[in-house]
Design a protein around this motif. Structure first.
Motif, PDB file in Angstrom:
ATOM      1  N   ALA A 198       0.838  -1.203   0.000  1.00 16.08           N
ATOM      2  CA  ALA A 198       0.000   0.000   0.000  1.00 16.08           C
ATOM      3  C   ALA A 198       0.873   1.254   0.000  1.00 16.08           C
ATOM      4  O   ALA A 198       0.577   2.223  -0.712  1.00 16.08           O
ATOM      5  CB  ALA A 198      -0.918   0.003   1.215  1.00 16.08           C
ATOM      6  N   VAL A 199       1.959   1.237   0.756  1.00 15.43           N
ATOM      7  CA  VAL A 199       2.871   2.382   0.794  1.00 15.43           C
ATOM      8  C   VAL A 199       3.526   2.578  -0.568  1.00 15.43           C
ATOM      9  O   VAL A 199       3.643   3.702  -1.058  1.00 15.43           O
ATOM     10  CB  VAL A 199       3.946   2.178   1.899  1.00 15.43           C
ATOM     11  CG1 VAL A 199       5.069   3.180   1.769  1.00 15.43           C
ATOM     12  CG2 VAL A 199       3.293   2.293   3.272  1.00 15.43           C
ATOM     13  N   GLU A 200       3.937   1.472  -1.200  1.00 15.45           N
ATOM     14  CA  GLU A 200       4.553   1.568  -2.528  1.00 15.45           C
ATOM     15  C   GLU A 200       3.578   2.147  -3.547  1.00 15.45           C
ATOM     16  O   GLU A 200       3.938   2.984  -4.367  1.00 15.45           O
ATOM     17  CB  GLU A 200       5.044   0.194  -2.986  1.00 15.45           C
ATOM     18  CG  GLU A 200       6.285  -0.280  -2.263  1.00 15.45           C
ATOM     19  CD  GLU A 200       6.691  -1.684  -2.675  1.00 15.45           C
ATOM     20  OE1 GLU A 200       6.117  -2.217  -3.662  1.00 15.45           O
ATOM     21  OE2 GLU A 200       7.580  -2.239  -2.017  1.00 15.45           O
ATOM     22  N   ALA A 235       4.073   5.592  -5.508  1.00 17.71           N
ATOM     23  CA  ALA A 235       4.049   5.626  -6.970  1.00 17.71           C
ATOM     24  C   ALA A 235       3.033   6.658  -7.459  1.00 17.71           C
ATOM     25  O   ALA A 235       3.302   7.420  -8.392  1.00 17.71           O
ATOM     26  CB  ALA A 235       3.713   4.250  -7.520  1.00 17.71           C
ATOM     27  N   ALA A 236       1.862   6.709  -6.815  1.00 18.25           N
ATOM     28  CA  ALA A 236       0.835   7.685  -7.202  1.00 18.25           C
ATOM     29  C   ALA A 236       1.339   9.103  -6.949  1.00 18.25           C
ATOM     30  O   ALA A 236       1.136  10.004  -7.778  1.00 18.25           O
ATOM     31  CB  ALA A 236      -0.450   7.432  -6.416  1.00 18.25           C
ATOM     32  N   ARG A 237       2.014   9.304  -5.833  1.00 16.80           N
ATOM     33  CA  ARG A 237       2.561  10.622  -5.515  1.00 16.80           C
ATOM     34  C   ARG A 237       3.620  11.019  -6.541  1.00 16.80           C
ATOM     35  O   ARG A 237       3.674  12.170  -6.967  1.00 16.80           O
ATOM     36  CB  ARG A 237       3.162  10.594  -4.106  1.00 16.80           C
ATOM     37  CG  ARG A 237       2.953  11.891  -3.362  1.00 16.80           C
ATOM     38  CD  ARG A 237       3.488  11.849  -1.942  1.00 16.80           C
ATOM     39  NE  ARG A 237       2.680  10.972  -1.094  1.00 16.80           N
ATOM     40  CZ  ARG A 237       3.181  10.131  -0.206  1.00 16.80           C
ATOM     41  NH1 ARG A 237       4.463  10.055  -0.020  1.00 16.80           N
ATOM     42  NH2 ARG A 237       2.387   9.377   0.506  1.00 16.80           N
ATOM     43  N   ALA A 238       4.461  10.064  -6.936  1.00 13.22           N
ATOM     44  CA  ALA A 238       5.502  10.346  -7.926  1.00 13.22           C
ATOM     45  C   ALA A 238       4.880  10.712  -9.275  1.00 13.22           C
ATOM     46  O   ALA A 238       5.351  11.620  -9.961  1.00 13.22           O
ATOM     47  CB  ALA A 238       6.424   9.141  -8.072  1.00 13.22           C
ATOM     48  N   GLU A 239       3.794  10.015  -9.655  1.00 14.83           N
ATOM     49  CA  GLU A 239       3.115  10.334 -10.912  1.00 14.83           C
ATOM     50  C   GLU A 239       2.518  11.736 -10.864  1.00 14.83           C
ATOM     51  O   GLU A 239       2.565  12.482 -11.845  1.00 14.83           O
ATOM     52  CB  GLU A 239       2.014   9.306 -11.195  1.00 14.83           C
ATOM     53  CG  GLU A 239       2.548   7.958 -11.624  1.00 14.83           C
ATOM     54  CD  GLU A 239       1.440   6.949 -11.791  1.00 14.83           C
ATOM     55  OE1 GLU A 239       0.244   7.341 -11.746  1.00 14.83           O
ATOM     56  OE2 GLU A 239       1.750   5.768 -11.985  1.00 14.83           O
TER      57      GLU A 239
END
Length: 155
Positions: free
Chosen positions: A85-87, A91-95
């Motif tokens: 869930a953290v990953e 990933a969503a934050r990076a996008e």
């Protein structure tokens, strides 16, 4: 006629005589060495008992480890789920960061302020609100208030 010779006259032809104490000590060392060789070869009863105890201890430890692993399995699975869930969140934050470029937060994420709330705000809070909205933060408190009010009314 037979002539008797003394030990000192033999000049090392025969093994020197040992005292009883020395002889017993030597025999004891020989027996210990013989027993040690038999023990290393696995031929003594003591060795067999030791190995039986060792195998029993190994079996107990394996059973305890299996029990602990079974008890920790739900915790391990929960930890893996949390990491996934953290990953995904990272990933969503990076996008979001890659897609947004140098944009500030979206207007939907910034709360709308009314005139009374802006008038009650201290200059530091007004500056933070102006930063969130991508506006200039230079000037005195009245200029900052006016800039924020103008932006909020136009919104």
């Amino acid at each position: 006629k037979v002539k008797m010779t003394k030990l000192k006259d033999m000049a090392g032809e025969a093994a020197p005589m040992l005292t009883r104490k020395e002889r017993e000590e030597k025999e004891k060392e020989a027996k210990a060495a013989h027993y040690r060789k038999r023990h290393e070869a696995g031929l003594t009863e003591e060795y067999k008992q030791d190995m039986a105890k060792l195998n029993a201890v190994k079996a107990r430890r394996e059973a305890a480890a299996a029990k602990v692993a079974a008890a920790n399995e739900p915790e391990r699975l929960a930890e893996e789920e949390r990491k996934k869930a953290v990953e995904v969140a990272n990933a969503a934050r990076a996008e979001d960061k890659e897609g947004g470029g140098k944009k500030k937060k979206g207007k939907a994420g910034i709360p709308k302020l009314d005139k009374i709330a802006i008038k009650k705000m201290k200059p530091a809070l007004i500056k933070e609100a102006l930063k969130e909205r991508g506006l200039d933060i230079q000037g005195n408190a009245k200029a900052l208030q006016a800039r924020l009010l103008e932006y909020e009314q136009a919104r």
